[in-house]
Structures are given as structure tokens and as C-alpha cells.
Motif scaffolding. Structure first.
Motif, PDB file in Angstrom:
ATOM      1  N   VAL A  22      26.008  48.442  36.591  1.00 53.18           N
ATOM      2  CA  VAL A  22      26.242  49.370  37.695  1.00 53.18           C
ATOM      3  C   VAL A  22      27.734  49.671  37.769  1.00 53.18           C
ATOM      4  N   GLU A  23      28.093  50.639  38.608  1.00 56.84           N
ATOM      5  CA  GLU A  23      29.511  50.932  38.810  1.00 56.84           C
ATOM      6  C   GLU A  23      30.230  49.673  39.273  1.00 56.84           C
ATOM      7  N   LYS A  24      31.509  49.561  38.937  1.00 56.53           N
ATOM      8  CA  LYS A  24      32.270  48.335  39.197  1.00 56.53           C
ATOM      9  C   LYS A  24      32.212  47.917  40.661  1.00 56.53           C
ATOM     10  N   LEU A  25      31.887  46.640  40.865  1.00 55.63           N
ATOM     11  CA  LEU A  25      31.846  46.034  42.194  1.00 55.63           C
ATOM     12  C   LEU A  25      32.941  44.980  42.275  1.00 55.63           C
ATOM     13  N   ASN A  26      33.559  44.845  43.433  1.00 53.75           N
ATOM     14  CA  ASN A  26      34.665  43.903  43.599  1.00 53.75           C
ATOM     15  C   ASN A  26      34.162  42.540  44.051  1.00 53.75           C
ATOM     16  N   TYR A  27      33.413  41.873  43.191  1.00 55.46           N
ATOM     17  CA  TYR A  27      32.929  40.523  43.430  1.00 55.46           C
ATOM     18  C   TYR A  27      33.225  39.689  42.190  1.00 55.46           C
ATOM     19  N   PRO A  28      33.543  38.402  42.365  1.00 53.34           N
ATOM     20  CA  PRO A  28      33.815  37.564  41.189  1.00 53.34           C
ATOM     21  C   PRO A  28      32.521  37.253  40.428  1.00 53.34           C
ATOM     22  N   GLU A  29      32.679  36.895  39.162  1.00 50.16           N
ATOM     23  CA  GLU A  29      31.525  36.552  38.334  1.00 50.16           C
ATOM     24  C   GLU A  29      30.853  35.294  38.869  1.00 50.16           C
ATOM     25  N   GLY A  30      29.528  35.294  38.855  1.00 55.72           N
ATOM     26  CA  GLY A  30      28.767  34.156  39.329  1.00 55.72           C
ATOM     27  C   GLY A  30      28.361  34.242  40.791  1.00 55.72           C
ATOM     28  N   GLU A  31      28.905  35.184  41.545  1.00 61.92           N
ATOM     29  CA  GLU A  31      28.579  35.302  42.965  1.00 61.92           C
ATOM     30  C   GLU A  31      27.260  36.042  43.147  1.00 61.92           C
ATOM     31  N   VAL A  32      26.493  35.634  44.160  1.00 58.14           N
ATOM     32  CA  VAL A  32      25.242  36.304  44.492  1.00 58.14           C
ATOM     33  C   VAL A  32      25.542  37.360  45.551  1.00 58.14           C
ATOM     34  N   ILE A  33      25.156  38.594  45.262  1.00 56.89           N
ATOM     35  CA  ILE A  33      25.403  39.698  46.183  1.00 56.89           C
ATOM     36  C   ILE A  33      24.071  40.262  46.660  1.00 56.89           C
ATOM     37  N   SER A  34      24.115  41.051  47.723  1.00 60.87           N
ATOM     38  CA  SER A  34      22.910  41.606  48.304  1.00 60.87           C
ATOM     39  C   SER A  34      23.053  43.120  48.403  1.00 60.87           C
ATOM     40  N   PHE A  35      22.071  43.838  47.892  1.00 59.21           N
ATOM     41  CA  PHE A  35      22.026  45.297  48.022  1.00 59.21           C
ATOM     42  C   PHE A  35      21.152  45.631  49.231  1.00 59.21           C
ATOM     43  N   HIS A  67      32.041  41.510  34.173  1.00 60.17           N
ATOM     44  CA  HIS A  67      32.687  42.811  34.339  1.00 60.17           C
ATOM     45  C   HIS A  67      33.116  43.276  32.955  1.00 60.17           C
ATOM     46  N   GLY A  68      33.144  44.598  32.769  1.00 56.55           N
ATOM     47  CA  GLY A  68      33.555  45.108  31.467  1.00 56.55           C
ATOM     48  C   GLY A  68      33.858  46.584  31.526  1.00 56.55           C
ATOM     49  N   LYS A  69      34.097  47.144  30.349  1.00 57.31           N
ATOM     50  CA  LYS A  69      34.350  48.572  30.222  1.00 57.31           C
ATOM     51  C   LYS A  69      33.358  49.160  29.235  1.00 57.31           C
ATOM     52  N   GLN A  88      42.687  63.021  25.742  1.00 60.21           N
ATOM     53  CA  GLN A  88      42.661  61.856  26.610  1.00 60.21           C
ATOM     54  C   GLN A  88      41.493  60.973  26.209  1.00 60.21           C
ATOM     55  N   GLY A  89      41.587  59.709  26.586  1.00 62.12           N
ATOM     56  CA  GLY A  89      40.482  58.788  26.409  1.00 62.12           C
ATOM     57  C   GLY A  89      40.141  58.157  27.743  1.00 62.12           C
ATOM     58  N   HIS A  90      38.885  57.743  27.901  1.00 61.99           N
ATOM     59  CA  HIS A  90      38.456  57.127  29.160  1.00 61.99           C
ATOM     60  C   HIS A  90      37.406  56.070  28.866  1.00 61.99           C
ATOM     61  N   ARG A  91      37.522  54.911  29.537  1.00 69.82           N
ATOM     62  CA  ARG A  91      36.509  53.865  29.479  1.00 69.82           C
ATOM     63  C   ARG A  91      36.120  53.516  30.908  1.00 69.82           C
ATOM     64  N   GLN A  92      34.870  53.758  31.243  1.00 71.98           N
ATOM     65  CA  GLN A  92      34.387  53.538  32.605  1.00 71.98           C
ATOM     66  C   GLN A  92      34.134  52.050  32.844  1.00 71.98           C
ATOM     67  N   PRO A  93      34.732  51.466  33.887  1.00 75.08           N
ATOM     68  CA  PRO A  93      34.462  50.057  34.193  1.00 75.08           C
ATOM     69  C   PRO A  93      33.063  49.883  34.791  1.00 75.08           C
ATOM     70  N   TYR A  94      32.434  48.731  34.504  1.00 71.22           N
ATOM     71  CA  TYR A  94      31.108  48.451  35.032  1.00 71.22           C
ATOM     72  C   TYR A  94      30.997  46.979  35.409  1.00 71.22           C
ATOM     73  N   THR A  95      29.970  46.659  36.152  1.00 64.92           N
ATOM     74  CA  THR A  95      29.626  45.289  36.505  1.00 64.92           C
ATOM     75  C   THR A  95      28.184  45.068  36.072  1.00 64.92           C
ATOM     76  N   LYS A  96      27.948  44.010  35.309  1.00 64.49           N
ATOM     77  CA  LYS A  96      26.597  43.682  34.872  1.00 64.49           C
ATOM     78  C   LYS A  96      26.011  42.690  35.864  1.00 64.49           C
ATOM     79  N   VAL A  97      24.850  43.027  36.444  1.00 65.67           N
ATOM     80  CA  VAL A  97      24.196  42.173  37.433  1.00 65.67           C
ATOM     81  C   VAL A  97      22.772  41.858  36.982  1.00 65.67           C
ATOM     82  N   GLN A  98      22.283  40.696  37.444  1.00 66.34           N
ATOM     83  CA  GLN A  98      20.901  40.303  37.181  1.00 66.34           C
ATOM     84  C   GLN A  98      20.180  40.213  38.520  1.00 66.34           C
ATOM     85  N   ILE A  99      19.050  40.897  38.626  1.00 69.23           N
ATOM     86  CA  ILE A  99      18.278  40.915  39.861  1.00 69.23           C
ATOM     87  C   ILE A  99      17.550  39.580  39.988  1.00 69.23           C
ATOM     88  N   GLU A 100      17.773  38.904  41.117  1.00 66.03           N
ATOM     89  CA  GLU A 100      17.148  37.597  41.318  1.00 66.03           C
ATOM     90  C   GLU A 100      15.931  37.664  42.217  1.00 66.03           C
TER      91      GLU A 100
END
Length: 104
Positions: A22-35, A67-69, A88-100
């Protein structure tokens, strides 16, 4: 059972155990988030419940994996006969999440 969530201006159909970028989220790796922005959810009996625009008391919990690009996209602009070229060049940042869990 599946749910349709909204994050980063996009909508995703998710099931428990899915891994998505998904689009980059400002959470550290390993944290459980809620949508909280859940647009629709299917029940175990096959019925689908839709929100107006979101469902209340329904959440989707996910764990931040990394997190990655994304891949580099090259943008090239030019105007013919005017000697104008711009690259120009562009690399879109993303966050990889696993649905629990889909909580109803």
C-alpha cells in the motif's frame, strides 16, 4: 470472508493472510495497525454488507512487514524543434502489510 478497505486513496479487497503493498504508512516494521475505513465486508453465510460510505464497528488489523521503493519509472519530456529535453526518474515508496484479522 473478505473486506474492502480504503487506504492511501485506493481501495483493496483483502482476506486474512493476504500480503499487499500500500502507499507508504508512517509505522515501524512489526507494528500491528488497524484500518478503520472499511467499505464492505462479506459475512460467513455469503451475504455482503456495504457501508455509507464506511461501516461502523468493523476493523481490519494488519502487521507492517517492510518498507521499500517500487521500480524506477523514467519520465522524459521534450518539445520538438526547440531543443528542450528533460529526464527524471521516480520510485514510489510503499509499505508491505499482512492482513491478520477482520473484526466485525
Amino acid at each position: 470472508m473478505y473486506a474492502i478497505i480504503e487506504t492511501g486513496g485506493k481501495q483493496y479487497m483483502v482476506r486474512e493472510g493476504d500480503v499487499l503493498a500500500v502507499e507508504k504508512l508512517n509505522y515501524p516494521e512489526g507494528e500491528v495497525i488497524s484500518f478503520d475505513k472499511v467499505l464492505a465486508v462479506s459475512k460467513e453465510d455469503g451475504n455482503v454488507e456495504f457501508g455509507k460510505p464506511y461501516l461502523e464497528n468493523v476493523k481490519v488489523n494488519a502487521k507492517v512487514l517492510e518498507h521499500g521503493k517500487g521500480p524506477k519509472i523514467r519520465v522524459f519530456k521534450y518539445k520538438p524543434k526547440k531543443n528542450y529535453r528533460k529526464r527524471q526518474g521516480h520510485r514510489q515508496p510503499y509499505t508491505k502489510v499482512q492482513i491478520e484479522k477482520i473484526i466485525q
